[in-house]
Design an enzyme around this catalytic site. Structure first.
Site, PDB file in Angstrom:
ATOM      1  N   HIS A 234       5.265  -8.439  -0.808  1.00 33.88           N
ATOM      2  CA  HIS A 234       5.667  -8.835   0.549  1.00 33.88           C
ATOM      3  C   HIS A 234       5.310 -10.302   0.839  1.00 33.88           C
ATOM      4  O   HIS A 234       5.185 -11.089  -0.080  1.00 33.88           O
ATOM      5  CB  HIS A 234       5.069  -7.874   1.589  1.00 33.88           C
ATOM      6  CG  HIS A 234       5.227  -6.439   1.187  1.00 33.88           C
ATOM      7  ND1 HIS A 234       6.425  -5.774   1.262  1.00 33.88           N
ATOM      8  CD2 HIS A 234       4.337  -5.556   0.641  1.00 33.88           C
ATOM      9  CE1 HIS A 234       6.270  -4.536   0.805  1.00 33.88           C
ATOM     10  NE2 HIS A 234       5.016  -4.376   0.420  1.00 33.88           N
TER      11      HIS A 234
ATOM     12  N   GLU B 286      -0.402  -5.768   5.097  1.00 37.99           N
ATOM     13  CA  GLU B 286      -0.566  -5.494   3.666  1.00 37.99           C
ATOM     14  C   GLU B 286      -0.411  -6.782   2.853  1.00 37.99           C
ATOM     15  O   GLU B 286      -1.151  -7.024   1.894  1.00 37.99           O
ATOM     16  CB  GLU B 286       0.486  -4.463   3.211  1.00 37.99           C
ATOM     17  CG  GLU B 286       0.360  -4.095   1.744  1.00 37.99           C
ATOM     18  CD  GLU B 286       1.641  -3.538   1.142  1.00 37.99           C
ATOM     19  OE1 GLU B 286       2.474  -3.003   1.893  1.00 37.99           O
ATOM     20  OE2 GLU B 286       1.810  -3.659  -0.081  1.00 37.99           O
TER      21      GLU B 286
ATOM     22  N   GLU C  24      -0.877   0.211  -6.352  1.00 35.20           N
ATOM     23  CA  GLU C  24      -1.154   0.431  -4.928  1.00 35.20           C
ATOM     24  C   GLU C  24      -2.663   0.608  -4.808  1.00 35.20           C
ATOM     25  O   GLU C  24      -3.214   1.644  -5.186  1.00 35.20           O
ATOM     26  CB  GLU C  24      -0.437   1.695  -4.435  1.00 35.20           C
ATOM     27  CG  GLU C  24       1.086   1.661  -4.577  1.00 35.20           C
ATOM     28  CD  GLU C  24       1.788   0.963  -3.409  1.00 35.20           C
ATOM     29  OE1 GLU C  24       1.086   0.388  -2.545  1.00 35.20           O
ATOM     30  OE2 GLU C  24       3.029   0.992  -3.368  1.00 35.20           O
TER      31      GLU C  24
ATOM     32  N   HIS D 239       0.119  -4.268  -4.558  1.00 31.82           N
ATOM     33  CA  HIS D 239       0.480  -3.731  -3.239  1.00 31.82           C
ATOM     34  C   HIS D 239      -0.642  -2.867  -2.696  1.00 31.82           C
ATOM     35  O   HIS D 239      -1.608  -2.562  -3.397  1.00 31.82           O
ATOM     36  CB  HIS D 239       1.738  -2.847  -3.353  1.00 31.82           C
ATOM     37  CG  HIS D 239       2.996  -3.625  -3.508  1.00 31.82           C
ATOM     38  ND1 HIS D 239       3.916  -3.770  -2.505  1.00 31.82           N
ATOM     39  CD2 HIS D 239       3.483  -4.315  -4.575  1.00 31.82           C
ATOM     40  CE1 HIS D 239       4.932  -4.510  -2.935  1.00 31.82           C
ATOM     41  NE2 HIS D 239       4.692  -4.857  -4.195  1.00 31.82           N
TER      42      HIS D 239
HETATM   43 ZN   LIG Z   1       3.857  -2.893  -0.519  1.00 28.64          ZN
END
Ligand SMILES: [Zn+2]
Length: 485
Positions: free
Chosen positions: A296, A310, A448, A365
């Protein structure tokens, strides 16, 4: 008389040729190659050792049925593998396998006898790239740092343009070979080649001798030396502990300077900038490139909970990983270094366009499970092909089995190390068709780090100390993937 047929005595088998005599040596019957014994008491016996057999200095591997393996790799355990060539002999040195790629079977100093080193996706129509790859592997196996090897290679490029059979007139003496041995060093090199029964133009013999010289008769050259014909600082130049220091250098510019000034000692240093430029090219190409992709950024915050983006956490972790990897001697490129928009396709494009022999893609992420705040833990993904999501720029490699297997290994290492370092719940390794995993041509994973929808995990994720634990896990996973620890 038996002709052109197999005959058996119990478990012993022989093949009788057209002349009615038993075959001996390496012979073809039908489509298979076989090795028939030549020893007097077992003359013509089909070898079914299911083990290495040495015959006239070459190694063969007959299976229990008596067929010689050929045109294939065989492996013993996860790391040691061998290649058997079209004539069924074991490959050594540089060779081209049935997959049309170049490999190198390492037999340096008897370590890892026969171990195969994949020279990778080098442009195998260019023999210089093969020589460079072999040189890199050779010195790496002998304990040389990437920077020191680049320094040697930059000098080889300037001295001989990687032509090992080159003879040039310099002064009133010929220089020969990769590093242009001349005067008494030329004589000693020629004597060495003769003593090992190789022509002086043999590439590997030159590497062997170069190493021998650097660590033996000429090792004194790496220590500080006074040379009045060179400008400062090169008029007194060298390393306090000589070759021992040289092998550990992490500055390829210094390594190139030392090898040029102290070891090659040309008449002038006019060519030094060129040597450094060559060294830089090789250094960049051969050290593993880690492409870090903090997920992102810019307009796209990713998950957003309790006022925390995030994208910010991702970038913070990625920067820690970057610094550690640089300290460990990797080359690192990031898809973004600040809070800006980068499209998914551009992230893969950036990575695909970098010229490096070995590349991996690591997308960082953090997670969200809006429907359940209790969900927590770490998970890692690699690519799964779904026909409804065809690749846009990676038709060629997206479903390549080698890329997938390497991605899986990388995912497992990073996942495990993140869990070990944080103590978080291990949710495991999964597969999906995320764009960056699909469109990147190299092994690629997406991790993640934790669930921002879980208040406890979020309170950890925002702290530098927990981000540090995740970063340590990612770095250790990468180190393990490359077999460095
Ligand atoms: Zn993400």
């Amino acid at each position: 008389m038996y002709r052109n047929q197999w005959i058996s005595f119990g478990r012993n088998r022989h093949y009788m040729g057209t002349d009615g005599a038993a075959y001996t040596g390496v012979k073809t019957v039908g489509t298979n190659l076989h090795l028939f014994d030549v020893r007097n008491n077992q003359r013509g016996l089909l070898r079914t050792d299911n083990a290495w057999v040495t015959y006239y200095g070459k190694q063969y591997f007959p299976n229990a049925q008596g067929n010689l393996y050929r045109n294939q790799f065989i492996s013993f355990g996860p790391t040691v593998k061998y290649y058997l060539q079209a004539d069924a002999t074991k490959a050594t040195g540089i060779f081209k396998a049935i997959d049309n790629k170049y490999y190198y079977a390492n037999e340096e100093k008897g370590i890892n006898n026969g171990k195969i080193v994949d020279l990778g996706d080098i442009n195998n129509t260019n023999p210089i790239n093969v020589k460079k790859a072999v040189t890199w592997v050779f010195f790496t196996n002998n304990g040389y740092s990437p920077a020191s090897i680049a320094g040697i290679m930059g000098n080889i490029a300037a001295e001989s343009s990687w032509k090992e059979d080159i003879t040039e007139l310099g002064g009133n003496q010929e220089g020969i070979g990769l590093i242009q041995w001349s005067y008494t060093r030329k004589t000693e090199f020629l004597n060495y080649a003769k003593s090992v029964g190789k022509p002086w133009t043999d590439f590997k013999t030159q590497l062997d001798y170069l190493l021998l010289e650097m660590e033996g008769s000429e090792s004194w050259r790496f220590k500080p030396r006074t040379r009045d014909r060179y400008p400062a600082p090169y008029n007194y130049f060298g390393l306090p502990n000589g070759i021992t220091d040289f092998k550990k250098l992490n500055d390829f510019v210094l390594a190139t300077e030392i090898f040029c000034v102290n070891y090659e000692s040309p008449a002038t240093l006019d060519s030094l900038p060129k040597r450094i430029e060559y060294a830089h090219q090789d250094f960049s190409y051969f050290i593993p490139l880690i492409f870090l992709d903090p997920g992102h950024g810019g307009q796209d915050s990713g998950a957003y909970y309790a006022g925390i983006k995030e994208s910010t956490i991702n970038l913070s972790i990625a920067k820690m990983v970057k610094q550690d990897l640089l300290n460990l001697g990797y080359r690192v490129v990031m898809s973004r270094e600040d809070d800006k928009d980068v499209s998914l396709l551009d992230r893969s494009k950036m990575a695909n366009e970098i010229d490096a022999k070995t590349k991996i893609f690591v997308s960082i992420h953090n997670n969200a499970a809006p429907s359940s705040s209790s969900v927590n833990g770490i998970e890692t993904y690699y690519y799964q092909y779904y026909p409804e999501y065809p690749p846009e720029i990676n038709q060629e490699k997206h479903n390549d089995p080698v890329r997938l297997e390497e991605s899986r290994k990388l995912a497992e290492y990073i996942q495990n190390e993140m869990v070990v370092n944080t103590g978080a719940k291990n949710r495991g390794v999964f597969r999906n068709t995320f764009a960056v995993l699909r469109e990147s041509k190299m092994p690629a994973i997406l991790l993640e780090g934790g669930f921002m929808t879980n208040p406890t995990e979020l309170s950890k994720l925002i702290t530098p100390s927990y981000q540090r634990k995740l970063a340590n896990g990612i770095v250790t996973g990468i180190q393990k993937y490359f077999g460095r620890i």
